[in-house]
Design a protein around this motif. Structure first.
Motif, short mmCIF file in Angstrom:
data_model
loop_
_atom_site.label_atom_id
_atom_site.label_comp_id
_atom_site.label_asym_id
_atom_site.label_seq_id
_atom_site.Cartn_x
_atom_site.Cartn_y
_atom_site.Cartn_z
N ASN A 197 0.84 -1.26 0.15
CA ASN A 197 0.37 -0.11 -0.06
C ASN A 197 0.64 1.02 0.38
O ASN A 197 0.35 2.56 -0.60
N GLN A 198 1.53 1.36 0.56
CA GLN A 198 3.07 2.64 1.00
C GLN A 198 3.79 2.78 -0.43
O GLN A 198 4.05 3.67 -1.35
N GLY A 239 0.66 8.31 -6.83
CA GLY A 239 -0.62 8.84 -5.24
C GLY A 239 -1.20 8.40 -4.60
O GLY A 239 -2.02 7.62 -4.77
N LYS A 240 -2.76 8.79 -5.06
CA LYS A 240 -4.04 8.50 -4.24
C LYS A 240 -4.77 7.95 -5.93
O LYS A 240 -5.88 7.53 -5.73
N GLN A 241 -4.48 7.97 -6.87
CA GLN A 241 -4.83 7.61 -8.60
C GLN A 241 -5.20 5.45 -7.98
O GLN A 241 -4.13 5.28 -7.40
N ARG A 242 -6.00 5.67 -8.99
CA ARG A 242 -6.57 4.54 -8.32
C ARG A 242 -5.90 2.81 -9.31
O ARG A 242 -5.65 3.71 -10.94
N VAL A 290 2.39 1.59 -3.25
CA VAL A 290 2.13 2.30 -4.71
C VAL A 290 1.35 4.34 -4.14
O VAL A 290 1.34 4.33 -4.96
N LYS A 291 0.84 4.58 -2.56
CA LYS A 291 0.99 5.56 -3.12
C LYS A 291 2.33 6.46 -3.24
O LYS A 291 2.45 6.99 -3.99
N SER A 292 3.62 5.89 -2.46
CA SER A 292 4.97 7.10 -3.16
C SER A 292 5.22 6.64 -5.25
O SER A 292 5.40 7.47 -5.05
#
Length: 200
Positions: free
Chosen positions: A35-36, A43-46, A38-40
């Motif tokens: 999860n981290q 960002g918030k994109q799916r 993916v965020k890095s």
């Protein structure tokens, strides 16, 4: 929310590599690390679930990271992890415990938790055993092994975090000696862990 699209294999590998580094350096579990990562990366994109790296993808990258950056320290840390797991399992022997996760697959380090499944007709038998050993514990997320979920507790022993799940005796045969798709064993019993420690 806008969906993010990039070359599929490249993005999956980048996420897996970042997650592996977080596991190796910070001791995160696979889900949190993914999860981290993916965020890095986005960002918030799916990102569609089928485009995320699997646990096996991350584990492969973790092995590569450890071989490259932790070759001097990780083997000794793995052996210490296995020794502590074996000592605890020997004390728990009446419940025929199985160990799985980093202690078995070889990616264990100073950051790794120890994951066990014990077998009893009533999970309270294991709770009482822990209390008799003066081990305080808390209920935690269910233990997951071979696609099955088991009630579990978490506690600290010899400076290590343990997750101890409980299953019934009938389930043990179906869990022990299961292999991953690549043919490697991902869990074992007391004797099997002792062999891993003794192996060169």
């Amino acid at each position: 929310m806008e969906e993010f699209f990039a070359p599929q294999d490249e993005l999956r590998i980048e996420i897996a590599m970042t997650a592996a580094r977080l596991i190796a350096e910070e001791g995160l579990d696979y889900a949190t690390a993914r999860n981290q990562a993916v965020k890095s990366k986005v960002g918030k994109q799916r990102i569609p679930r089928d485009r995320l790296p699997s646990d096996q993808d991350i584990q492969d990258e973790l092995r590569a990271y450890q071989a490259l950056f932790q070759a001097d320290s990780q083997p000794g840390e793995l052996n210490e992890l296995r020794e502590i797991a074996l000592q605890f399992m020997q004390g728990l022997a009446q419940f025929e415990p199985i160990v799985y996760g980093a202690a078995v697959n070889g990616t264990g380090s100073a950051h790794s938790d120890i994951h066990l499944i014990a077998f009893a007709d009533d999970e309270k038998e294991v709770d009482y055993w822990l209390l008799n050993q003066n081990i305080n514990f808390d209920a935690c997320e269910d233990a997951l092994l071979a696609g099955k979920s088991f009630p579990a507790v978490a506690f600290r022993w010899k400076q290590r975090w343990f997750q101890l799940g409980v299953a019934n005796h009938m389930q043990r045969r179906g869990l022990l000696n299961r292999q991953a798709p690549d043919g490697t064993v991902f869990q074992t019993d007391i004797a099997g862990l002792a062999r891993l420690i003794e192996a060169p």
